[in-house]
Write a protein that holds these residues in place. Structure first.
Motif, PDB file in Angstrom:
ATOM      1  N   UNK A  61     -11.266  14.701 -43.728  1.00 24.26           N
ATOM      2  CA  UNK A  61     -11.700  14.914 -45.118  1.00 24.26           C
ATOM      3  C   UNK A  61     -10.719  14.269 -46.104  1.00 24.26           C
ATOM      4  N   UNK A  62      -9.442  14.477 -45.878  1.00 19.12           N
ATOM      5  CA  UNK A  62      -8.425  13.935 -46.781  1.00 19.12           C
ATOM      6  C   UNK A  62      -8.383  12.410 -46.737  1.00 19.12           C
ATOM      7  N   UNK A  63      -8.444  11.839 -45.555  1.00 21.54           N
ATOM      8  CA  UNK A  63      -8.369  10.379 -45.432  1.00 21.54           C
ATOM      9  C   UNK A  63      -9.607   9.685 -45.965  1.00 21.54           C
ATOM     10  N   UNK A  64     -10.769  10.235 -45.682  1.00 21.57           N
ATOM     11  CA  UNK A  64     -11.997   9.619 -46.197  1.00 21.57           C
ATOM     12  C   UNK A  64     -11.976   9.591 -47.722  1.00 21.57           C
ATOM     13  N   UNK A  65     -11.511  10.674 -48.324  1.00 26.52           N
ATOM     14  CA  UNK A  65     -11.418  10.720 -49.796  1.00 26.52           C
ATOM     15  C   UNK A  65     -10.412   9.700 -50.312  1.00 26.52           C
ATOM     16  N   UNK A  66      -9.276   9.563 -49.632  1.00 27.29           N
ATOM     17  CA  UNK A  66      -8.253   8.608 -50.076  1.00 27.29           C
ATOM     18  C   UNK A  66      -8.735   7.171 -49.888  1.00 27.29           C
ATOM     19  N   UNK A  88      -9.836   9.475 -37.614  1.00 23.27           N
ATOM     20  CA  UNK A  88     -10.188  10.608 -38.479  1.00 23.27           C
ATOM     21  C   UNK A  88     -10.869  10.119 -39.754  1.00 23.27           C
ATOM     22  N   UNK A  89     -10.415   8.987 -40.298  1.00 22.69           N
ATOM     23  CA  UNK A  89     -11.058   8.450 -41.504  1.00 22.69           C
ATOM     24  C   UNK A  89     -12.525   8.154 -41.228  1.00 22.69           C
ATOM     25  N   UNK A  90     -12.804   7.556 -40.077  1.00 18.22           N
ATOM     26  CA  UNK A  90     -14.200   7.285 -39.704  1.00 18.22           C
ATOM     27  C   UNK A  90     -14.981   8.589 -39.556  1.00 18.22           C
ATOM     28  N   UNK A  91     -14.385   9.560 -38.882  1.00 16.93           N
ATOM     29  CA  UNK A  91     -15.059  10.842 -38.661  1.00 16.93           C
ATOM     30  C   UNK A  91     -15.337  11.561 -39.980  1.00 16.93           C
ATOM     31  N   UNK A  92     -14.490  11.316 -40.983  1.00 14.99           N
ATOM     32  CA  UNK A  92     -14.673  11.938 -42.287  1.00 14.99           C
ATOM     33  C   UNK A  92     -15.724  11.242 -43.141  1.00 14.99           C
ATOM     34  N   UNK A  93     -16.288  10.167 -42.619  1.00 17.53           N
ATOM     35  CA  UNK A  93     -17.349   9.478 -43.345  1.00 17.53           C
ATOM     36  C   UNK A  93     -16.899   8.270 -44.137  1.00 17.53           C
ATOM     37  N   UNK A  94     -15.650   7.864 -43.997  1.00 17.39           N
ATOM     38  CA  UNK A  94     -15.189   6.669 -44.716  1.00 17.39           C
ATOM     39  C   UNK A  94     -15.975   5.469 -44.216  1.00 17.39           C
TER      40      UNK A  94
END
Length: 196
Positions: A61-66, A88-94
């Motif tokens: 969540x944090x990485x996708x937002x960043x 994790x960025x990919x998993x967060x939807x980035x």
């Protein structure tokens, strides 16, 4: 070095979950030798926290937002320290490509140093790392990307041990450096903490 806001928004809640996971699962107290060769009286193995569902999802969540805030189109860094973080960025939807930088180019196969989908000149790379102490691995990833002609839009670590690497990272990247957490937050009673 920037610090993540300590608010009660969704991002603040994700950060609180990440800190809780790091405290519970990643902190090891006892003498260890760091990657830099220095001795420390504690160790933070962030992978023990971020490779668990709650830690991974908070990080995602944090990485996708960043990544979205900095308009990143690619996320990655030096292999091992950046692997779970980039995923994790990919998993967060980035909506990014993930990549990994090898210490050295392979001598076989495609002989690439930067693995993953091919990065294009217009890509904006977000460099990530699990734990930053001296910044050596992060600086090496930055240098490899720059040597390959890629632009860096920012650098994010899961945890910064506050050993002074932040300024060198920002200078080398020519972009902001953000630590999602610091050792002061994960282990405030550590023996080497500078008291004000």
């Amino acid at each position: 070095m920037q610090a993540v806001d300590k608010d009660t928004s969704a991002g603040g809640q994700a950060r609180a979950r990440l800190l809780g996971e790091l405290r519970e699962h990643a902190l090891i107290v006892g003498e260890v030798t760091l990657t830099s060769g220095a001795k420390a009286q504690y160790y933070v193995d962030a992978k023990r926290a971020i490779l668990r569902p709650d830690g991974f999802m908070a990080l995602a969540e944090l990485l996708a937002a960043q990544a979205q805030e900095w308009d990143a189109t690619a996320v990655g860094g030096m292999t091992m320290g950046a692997d779970a973080v980039a995923c994790a960025a990919l998993a967060g939807g980035a909506r990014v490509k993930a990549f990994f930088v090898r210490k050295d180019a392979k001598a076989h196969g495609l002989q690439r140093r930067i693995e993953g989908p091919l990065l294009e000149q217009q890509d904006r790379c977000l460099v990530v790392e699990d734990v930053v102490t001296t910044g050596g691995s992060t600086l090496a990833a930055i240098a490899a990307l720059q040597e390959a002609g890629h632009r860096i839009c920012g650098v994010v670590s899961v945890l910064d041990r506050l050993a002074g690497a932040g300024a060198a990272i920002e200078h080398a990247a020519g972009a902001p450096y953000l630590a999602l957490s610091t050792i002061d937050e994960v282990y405030p009673e550590r023996p080497d903490r500078e008291r004000a």
